[in-house]
Design an enzyme around this catalytic site. Sequence first.
Site, PDB file in Angstrom:
ATOM      1  N   CYS A   2      -9.926  34.711  26.483  1.00 62.08           N
ATOM      2  CA  CYS A   2      -9.678  35.591  25.347  1.00 62.08           C
ATOM      3  C   CYS A   2      -8.995  36.879  25.797  1.00 62.08           C
ATOM      4  CB  CYS A   2     -10.983  35.987  24.688  1.00 62.08           C
ATOM      5  SG  CYS A   2     -12.005  34.609  24.236  1.00 62.08           S
ATOM      6  N   ARG A  27      -2.857  34.078  28.887  1.00 60.35           N
ATOM      7  CA  ARG A  27      -4.224  33.859  29.350  1.00 60.35           C
ATOM      8  C   ARG A  27      -4.809  32.550  28.818  1.00 60.35           C
ATOM      9  NH1 ARG A  27      -6.557  39.198  30.698  1.00 60.35           N
ATOM     10  NH2 ARG A  27      -8.622  38.520  30.067  1.00 60.35           N
ATOM     11  N   TRP A  74     -10.074  31.915  23.165  1.00 59.97           N
ATOM     12  CA  TRP A  74     -10.167  30.633  23.873  1.00 59.97           C
ATOM     13  C   TRP A  74     -11.597  30.157  23.638  1.00 59.97           C
ATOM     14  CZ3 TRP A  74     -12.879  28.477  28.070  1.00 59.97           C
ATOM     15  CH2 TRP A  74     -12.305  27.345  28.648  1.00 59.97           C
ATOM     16  N   ASN A  98     -14.201  39.805  24.312  1.00 58.58           N
ATOM     17  CA  ASN A  98     -13.866  38.886  25.396  1.00 58.58           C
ATOM     18  C   ASN A  98     -15.090  38.796  26.284  1.00 58.58           C
ATOM     19  OD1 ASN A  98     -12.710  37.424  27.465  1.00 58.58           O
ATOM     20  ND2 ASN A  98     -11.680  39.189  28.382  1.00 58.58           N
ATOM     21  N   GLY A  99     -15.531  37.556  26.582  1.00 55.12           N
ATOM     22  CA  GLY A  99     -16.706  37.369  27.436  1.00 55.12           C
ATOM     23  C   GLY A  99     -17.633  36.352  26.804  1.00 55.12           C
ATOM     24  N   GLU A 478      -3.451  20.138  45.902  1.00 58.78           N
ATOM     25  CA  GLU A 478      -2.754  21.107  45.054  1.00 58.78           C
ATOM     26  C   GLU A 478      -1.672  20.398  44.223  1.00 58.78           C
ATOM     27  OE1 GLU A 478      -2.927  23.840  43.765  1.00 58.78           O
ATOM     28  OE2 GLU A 478      -0.927  24.617  43.396  1.00 58.78           O
ATOM     29  N   LYS A 482      -1.639  20.453  40.191  1.00 55.64           N
ATOM     30  CA  LYS A 482      -0.483  20.970  39.436  1.00 55.64           C
ATOM     31  C   LYS A 482       0.008  19.904  38.476  1.00 55.64           C
ATOM     32  CE  LYS A 482      -0.488  24.146  40.113  1.00 55.64           C
ATOM     33  NZ  LYS A 482      -1.065  25.277  40.710  1.00 55.64           N
ATOM     34  N   GLU A 485      -2.536  19.150  35.491  1.00 53.83           N
ATOM     35  CA  GLU A 485      -2.808  20.210  34.514  1.00 53.83           C
ATOM     36  C   GLU A 485      -1.650  20.436  33.538  1.00 53.83           C
ATOM     37  OE1 GLU A 485      -2.239  23.938  37.620  1.00 53.83           O
ATOM     38  OE2 GLU A 485      -3.547  24.233  35.911  1.00 53.83           O
ATOM     39  N   HIS A 501     -11.158   3.754  52.823  1.00 50.64           N
ATOM     40  CA  HIS A 501     -12.606   3.868  52.602  1.00 50.64           C
ATOM     41  C   HIS A 501     -12.958   3.826  51.118  1.00 50.64           C
ATOM     42  CE1 HIS A 501     -13.120   4.515  56.846  1.00 50.64           C
ATOM     43  NE2 HIS A 501     -12.220   5.487  56.805  1.00 50.64           N
ATOM     44  N   LYS A 601      -5.702  31.232  31.710  1.00 47.84           N
ATOM     45  CA  LYS A 601      -5.175  31.814  32.942  1.00 47.84           C
ATOM     46  C   LYS A 601      -6.259  32.547  33.730  1.00 47.84           C
ATOM     47  CE  LYS A 601      -1.922  32.909  35.806  1.00 47.84           C
ATOM     48  NZ  LYS A 601      -1.556  31.813  36.719  1.00 47.84           N
TER      49      LYS A 601
END
Length: 606
Positions: A2, A27, A74, A98-99, A478, A482, A485, A501, A601
Amino acid sequence: MCGIIGISSNQPVSSDLINSLSKLEYRGYDSAGLAVFSDGNIIERKTQGKLNNLIQRLKNDPIDGHVGIGHTRWATHGIPSEKNAHPHSSSLVSVVHNGIIENAEEIKKDIKSDYNFLSDTDSEVITALLTQNLNKENDYYKAVSLTVQRLEGSYALAIMFKDLKDTIIGAKKGSPLVVGRGEKGSFVGSDTIALSSVATEVCYLEDGDIVIVDNHNIKIFDQQEKSVNRDYVNFSISQDDTSKGTFNHFMEKEIHEQPRSVGDTLRQFIDYDNSIISNPDLKINWQKVNKVHLIACGTAYYSCMIAKYFFEQQSKVPSECDMASEFRYRDPIISKDTLYVFVSQSGETADTLAALNYCNKHNAETLSIVNVVNSSIARESKHIIYTKAGPEIGVASTKAFTAQVITLLSLSIICGSSKDLISNNQNQIMCKSMLTSPKIIEEAIQRSYALKDAAKELIGSKGVMYLGRGTAFPLALEGALKFKEISYIHAEGYPAGEMKHGPLALIEKGLPVVCIVPSGPLFHKTISNIQEVIARGGKILMITDDSSLQSESENIWKIFRLPDVDPILETLIYTIPIQMLAYYTAVELGNDVDQPRNLAKSVTVE
Ligand code: F6R
């Protein structure tokens, strides 16, 4: 996550609120809203989905005034919907938050007979408490103070009271809140980017602070309710930093910025007089460091995994990595001769911050590597190094990652040199080589345009595997992160040697497998692992270098070659094609590259 903004201005604020909200889009969010004082009332507009929906709503049903608050949400408690979007208002007060309020259910139970809750959010309890406390106290500051005392969890708030015209009250604990001033008036916001088009000076609030702002006054009170001065800094974020320029997406722009961002980050470790890697400003007693413990989340965690190789190879210091979200739950043993290193782009990631706080509580020696100046992690650390990536707006981290890698490589060399394990001459050789990294990254970018065709052929794949050994293993992780997502195609990174394995069972005819195989001591071993994949029908995209012995063959789908580089620079250079491959695939699929679904973000919740 948020984002919040509050503006008390000498001019109408609706368009500035929208402009600031657009800067907070990066964000991640799924609804947006704002409220302004208009003709003695607080009027709000809220919409589900992207900011354009809110802009459209305002076109159809305009509101304006000189004071207003805005929010991008969000979803955490309650689905993304108009009813759950902020602001949450009563007849007396309007709030953006926000939180996370952890005791929201308990508060709701206590006051539900006196208050009619309209949303499913945790945040609305703040509106309810403020309304109740204002009725009790008839004092705005006191109402806010009593309210925040009741809240458990984290919050950054911007509040407008119906009868307190021209004024916004802000409060913060655990989530960032920046206060700004400029020609048009006074501002509060989640970050400096939100304030970049209106403020010329900013200060950062401390946990427990309450701020009262109007058009030309800002008063800050600390947790003890004492009036305090926080230091203002001049600030300017250039338009270039927050706009896409000639690129189609922020991610594309940020990939292309890496020669600059790696060069700028590296510069703070160069002693130009002696041509060595060094940083006398960093007051760490490296000789006493017997272990390095690296802690982070997501992409930043993968830079830590790479750094484990750097520290063990360059400075012979045993190293350990932890995902911040797991670290503190195993009651880790904190030791005095260990350096605890926290890596974060945003500097606000809740899990990384909590891990750092755990270490601080146990008097550990802490160093943070952070991109956002004055962020919470930066402020809580004993030692701090800023990566110089500049604002990273695309949700998928690119330039922050390579800036973290060059920082961690430099630190491992400084540590090795301090322990006399690296001679001055060896340091000079590495320094010379590292100074070539911007140029080689540029060449890697130019060559990676060729991956566009490969990306097209990945569309429709059931999944993609990424394999590597040595430092190419964290790079495989990584690469897979990438890819998944932003393409929404399942991708998995694995150490090439581990395939037999278990994961080899996943290989079937035509499954794309991206193999990261620089020439070097692990080349032939990795090729053997790749042969096992080829034998089972895997479709190999091999990322290697000019002098690699592998030649094109019928069994390999594509070979992509990078310039030959000093092995210490491999991870930096091999990052570029894996970023570009993910980017091109997501673009080909028509996905929202910069704001992928469900992601944020700055992850300020656990
Ligand atoms: C992936 C990505 C995330 C972040 C993670 C940590 O592309 O960006 O995995 O790396 O959320 O964020 P910071 O670095 O801000 O602590």
